[in-house]
Design an enzyme around this catalytic site. Structure first.
Site, short mmCIF file in Angstrom:
data_model
loop_
_atom_site.label_atom_id
_atom_site.label_comp_id
_atom_site.label_asym_id
_atom_site.label_seq_id
_atom_site.Cartn_x
_atom_site.Cartn_y
_atom_site.Cartn_z
N ASP A 25 50.36 29.16 34.65
CA ASP A 25 49.06 29.84 34.73
C ASP A 25 48.52 30.16 33.34
O ASP A 25 49.27 30.33 32.39
CB ASP A 25 49.22 31.13 35.56
N ASN A 73 43.17 26.04 45.11
CA ASN A 73 42.45 25.56 43.93
C ASN A 73 41.25 24.66 44.28
O ASN A 73 40.40 24.38 43.43
CB ASN A 73 43.39 24.83 42.95
C1 IPE Z 1 48.37 29.41 40.88
O1 IPE Z 1 47.49 29.77 39.87
C2 IPE Z 1 48.28 27.94 41.17
C3 IPE Z 1 48.81 27.05 40.14
C4 IPE Z 1 49.42 27.40 39.04
C5 IPE Z 1 48.66 25.64 40.42
P1 IPE Z 1 46.02 30.31 40.19
O2 IPE Z 1 45.40 30.57 38.87
O3 IPE Z 1 45.32 29.38 41.09
O4 IPE Z 1 46.33 31.66 40.97
P2 IPE Z 1 45.42 32.95 41.20
O5 IPE Z 1 44.10 32.44 41.75
O6 IPE Z 1 45.25 33.60 39.88
O7 IPE Z 1 46.20 33.79 42.14
C1 IPE Z 2 46.62 27.10 35.59
O1 IPE Z 2 45.68 27.67 34.78
C2 IPE Z 2 46.22 25.73 36.10
C3 IPE Z 2 45.93 25.69 37.53
C4 IPE Z 2 45.90 26.70 38.35
C5 IPE Z 2 45.64 24.39 38.10
P1 IPE Z 2 44.34 28.33 35.32
O2 IPE Z 2 43.29 27.27 35.39
O3 IPE Z 2 44.58 29.09 36.56
O4 IPE Z 2 44.00 29.34 34.13
P2 IPE Z 2 43.38 30.79 34.23
O5 IPE Z 2 44.24 31.56 35.19
O6 IPE Z 2 41.98 30.62 34.71
O7 IPE Z 2 43.46 31.32 32.85
MG MG Z 3 45.04 31.00 36.98
#
Ligand code: IPE
Ligand code: IPE
Ligand code: MG
Length: 257
Positions: A25, A73
């Site tokens: 994340d 996502n």
């Molecule tokens: C969890 O991260 C999903 C992945 C790492 C693929 P998200 O960024 O989607 O989770 P939330 O929305 O902060 O809970």
């Molecule tokens: C993780 O990083 C990647 C996926 C969830 C696919 P994020 O895209 O969730 O990054 P933040 O949480 O917005 O910083």
């Molecule tokens: Mg995220």
């Protein structure tokens, strides 16, 4: 105290988690902090994937699961989804041969529904090519959602009952376990999440019932081998009790007596 810490570090190296599952994340925040569009964070995140996959292999982690795209996502802007899909294609195309050379077996967990056909073919190719490899299992959680996984398992089991192939009494934890995408994969010993968030976000809900959790403040694109080693040290210092009493505490004997 110092001695204890170095013993813990030693045990982290000797006894890594058998299965490490990572919620990668913070790609978006990494980019935003640098005034860059979010996809720069995702691209940099792929470099961190390479680094951590290699480091985990060198540390002797037998199973490594990476949460790369959740069923939730899909609610992101289409451009970002396309970018994430593009990066998965690039990762498989560029890294598959090397992973295979390193005797890594690839498993994919998640739903196939809505995933573009060419990605499904690439993922199938990766699984088929590496299916006899034994050095490490790399599990890619792509279009994965734990609740959906459990619902699908329940449906499969219900269908067997309906066809008269299964008695209701025969439904147990082992059967449910073997009906999940993760069939045959041991439960994660350690779940690591980067970027400071402390939640599961629909990841491995059934499988994580006795997992340890380590939360790292760094965003995923900044994760390196040292950060992984530090997380494993934290894990090694944990005492897992599975509902019982602490080993060597003397309490176990006291209860029995
Ligand atoms: C969890 O991260 C999903 C992945 C790492 C693929 P998200 O960024 O989607 O989770 P939330 O929305 O902060 O809970
Ligand atoms: C993780 O990083 C990647 C996926 C969830 C696919 P994020 O895209 O969730 O990054 P933040 O949480 O917005 O910083
Ligand atoms: Mg995220």
């Amino acid at each position: 105290m110092r001695g204890t810490q170095s013993q813990q570090a030693g045990s982290a190296l000797q006894q890594p988690p058998r299965h490490l599952a990572i919620i990668m994340d913070g790609n978006g925040r990494w980019a935003r902090k640098r005034g860059l569009p979010r996809h720069h964070g995702h691209r940099k995140g792929v470099e961190a994937v390479r680094t951590i996959v290699k480091a985990a292999r060198e540390l002797g982690i037998a199973y490594l699961t990476l949460y790369s795209f959740s069923t939730e996502n899909w609610s992101r802007p289409r451009d970002e989804i396309n970018e994430l899909f593009k990066l998965l294609r690039i990762f498989i195309r560029r890294d598959l041969a090397e992973l295979h050379q390193n005797n890594v077996q690839i498993r994919v967990i998640g739903e196939r529904q809505n995933v573009p056909d060419d990605i499904l073919s690439l993922l199938d190719e990766a699984e088929n090519l590496t299916c006899n490899n034994t050095a490490q299992t790399l599990i890619i959680a792509f279009n994965y959602g734990a609740r959906q996984e459990i619902v699908q398992a329940v449906r499969d089991i219900a269908a067997q009952v309906k066809r008269g192939e299964l008695d209701v009494e025969a439904i147990d934890e082992t059967l449910l376990d073997s009906s999940l995408f993760t069939a045959g994969i041991p439960d994660p010993d350690l779940i690591l999440r980067t970027a400071g968030e402390k939640r599961l976000s629909n990841f491995l809900l059934w499988q994580s019932s006795y997992s340890e959790f380590v939360f790292v403040d760094k965003e995923w694109p900044d994760m390196n081998a040292e950060d992984l080693a530090a997380a494993l040290e934290e894990f090694a210092a944990r005492q897992r009790k599975y509902g019982g009493l602490a080993e060597g505490s003397g309490e176990e004997t006291a209860v029995r007596n």
